[in-house]
Design a protein around this motif. Structure first.
Motif, PDB file in Angstrom:
ATOM      1  N   LEU B 139     -34.857 111.154  -8.790  1.00 28.01           N
ATOM      2  CA  LEU B 139     -33.416 111.135  -8.561  1.00 28.01           C
ATOM      3  C   LEU B 139     -33.028 112.220  -7.573  1.00 28.01           C
ATOM      4  O   LEU B 139     -32.244 111.984  -6.644  1.00 28.01           O
ATOM      5  N   GLY B 140     -33.597 113.396  -7.757  1.00 28.55           N
ATOM      6  CA  GLY B 140     -33.308 114.483  -6.826  1.00 28.55           C
ATOM      7  C   GLY B 140     -33.704 114.111  -5.408  1.00 28.55           C
ATOM      8  O   GLY B 140     -32.946 114.355  -4.459  1.00 28.55           O
ATOM      9  N   LEU B 142     -33.991 111.128  -4.135  1.00 24.98           N
ATOM     10  CA  LEU B 142     -33.108 110.080  -3.630  1.00 24.98           C
ATOM     11  C   LEU B 142     -31.766 110.657  -3.183  1.00 24.98           C
ATOM     12  O   LEU B 142     -31.282 110.359  -2.094  1.00 24.98           O
ATOM     13  N   THR B 143     -31.174 111.500  -4.018  1.00 28.05           N
ATOM     14  CA  THR B 143     -29.869 112.056  -3.647  1.00 28.05           C
ATOM     15  C   THR B 143     -29.992 112.887  -2.380  1.00 28.05           C
ATOM     16  O   THR B 143     -29.152 112.783  -1.498  1.00 28.05           O
ATOM     17  N   ASP B 144     -31.046 113.695  -2.286  1.00 26.91           N
ATOM     18  CA  ASP B 144     -31.198 114.514  -1.091  1.00 26.91           C
ATOM     19  C   ASP B 144     -31.308 113.644   0.156  1.00 26.91           C
ATOM     20  O   ASP B 144     -30.670 113.913   1.177  1.00 26.91           O
ATOM     21  N   ARG B 145     -32.107 112.604   0.036  1.00 26.00           N
ATOM     22  CA  ARG B 145     -32.306 111.745   1.197  1.00 26.00           C
ATOM     23  C   ARG B 145     -31.017 111.043   1.607  1.00 26.00           C
ATOM     24  O   ARG B 145     -30.643 111.029   2.785  1.00 26.00           O
TER      25      ARG B 145
END
Lengths: 154, 154
Positions: B139-140, B142-145
């Motif tokens: 999740l981290g 994905l959010t960063d990307r």
DNA sequence: CCACATTGGTTGCCATGTCAACAGTCGGTG
DNA sequence: CACCGACTGTTGACATGGCAACCAATGTGG
């Protein structure tokens, strides 16, 4: 002993979630507004009325509410705004005289057909580009699990 | 050839994201409101003013805006509402006479200290419970990307 | 030192969302 | 049939968020 806080990792993931939430919503609304003059709420309504299981582009007000998980007053006001712009039309329900149908108009259909490609492209490019199948699956699993917990606690 | 749409998996993941977004926001606001009378926006402001790198509980208006990625008018109005409830206080800035400081009041500190444990517990139980380290990491990532892509396209 | 762009902040207008109250209708039960 | 509770939808009051206009103060190039 004190409260249990979040781990470092969780903290970052949660902040990321909140920020992503805010940024993505803003982006969606900006893009839709710019390219087609629709809000995300407009778009959501039009998606329901053009869904595959709605062949005639007509739904009852309460069905819209159930599908979108919206309050009935929200549906009512949203439909009113869109009706005023010619995207939808209300029609009385003969069977149940309390009820109203919402019909997609030609303008409404044109609006979503014009808006959808760019919107979908944006979602693919921003949200899914670079995501592995595993990531998409993990996201799906996470959302399902959290939604289940949310529903359970209601 | 036509528009490229989403795959079945992506479709589900995207719908899940949108629904999770809506449900979780509603839940957060309901819980915070019920347990402490704070909105999520109130809470966000108070979090900034009690952050570790803000030892004196004071920030300039524009710093609040930068940290939260909020429009300046949003900060201004939110601070006004919270000031009226005694959670914050405005204070003129001597160095820059256009500016305003926002000070956390004792009531504001008490409010977040009272609200935080239950809020954090809810986030842990609803969002993170049952999540593996891999899921949190995914999740981290994905959010960063996605955030990077959103920032790039601005 | 002055003109002008920039920055910090507030305000007004509009769109949207929630909640509660209301009005009309339906339906089941005695 | 009469009643009462549940359902459908609308409305009004209120809170919130974005956008643009605005004011005041700052700072910067010439």
């Amino acid at each position: 002993m004190g409260t249990t806080w979040l781990t470092e990792e969780q903290q970052r993931a949660w902040q990321g979630w909140l920020e992503l939430h805010a940024q993505l919503t803003a982006r969606i609304n900006r893009d839709l507004q710019a390219t087609s003059g629709l809000s995300h709420a407009d778009y959501a309504i039009l998606v329901q009325l053009t869904a595959e299981d709605v062949p005639d582009g007509t739904l009852r007000m309460f069905e819209l509410g159930e599908r979108l998980l919206w309050e009935k007053s929200r549906v009512s006001k949203q439909v009113s705004r869109m009706e005023a712009r010619g995207l939808l039309a209300r029609r009385d329900c003969a069977d149940d005289r309390r009820g109203s149908f919402v019909d997609l108009t030609a303008a409404g259909r044109a609006a979503i057909e014009s808006a959808a490609p760019a919107h979908v492209a944006m979602v693919r490019e921003v949200f899914f580009a670079g995501a592995s199948d595993e990531e998409v699956a993990a996201l799906g699993a996470l959302t399902d699990r959290v939604l289940a917990r949310l529903a359970a606690a209601d």
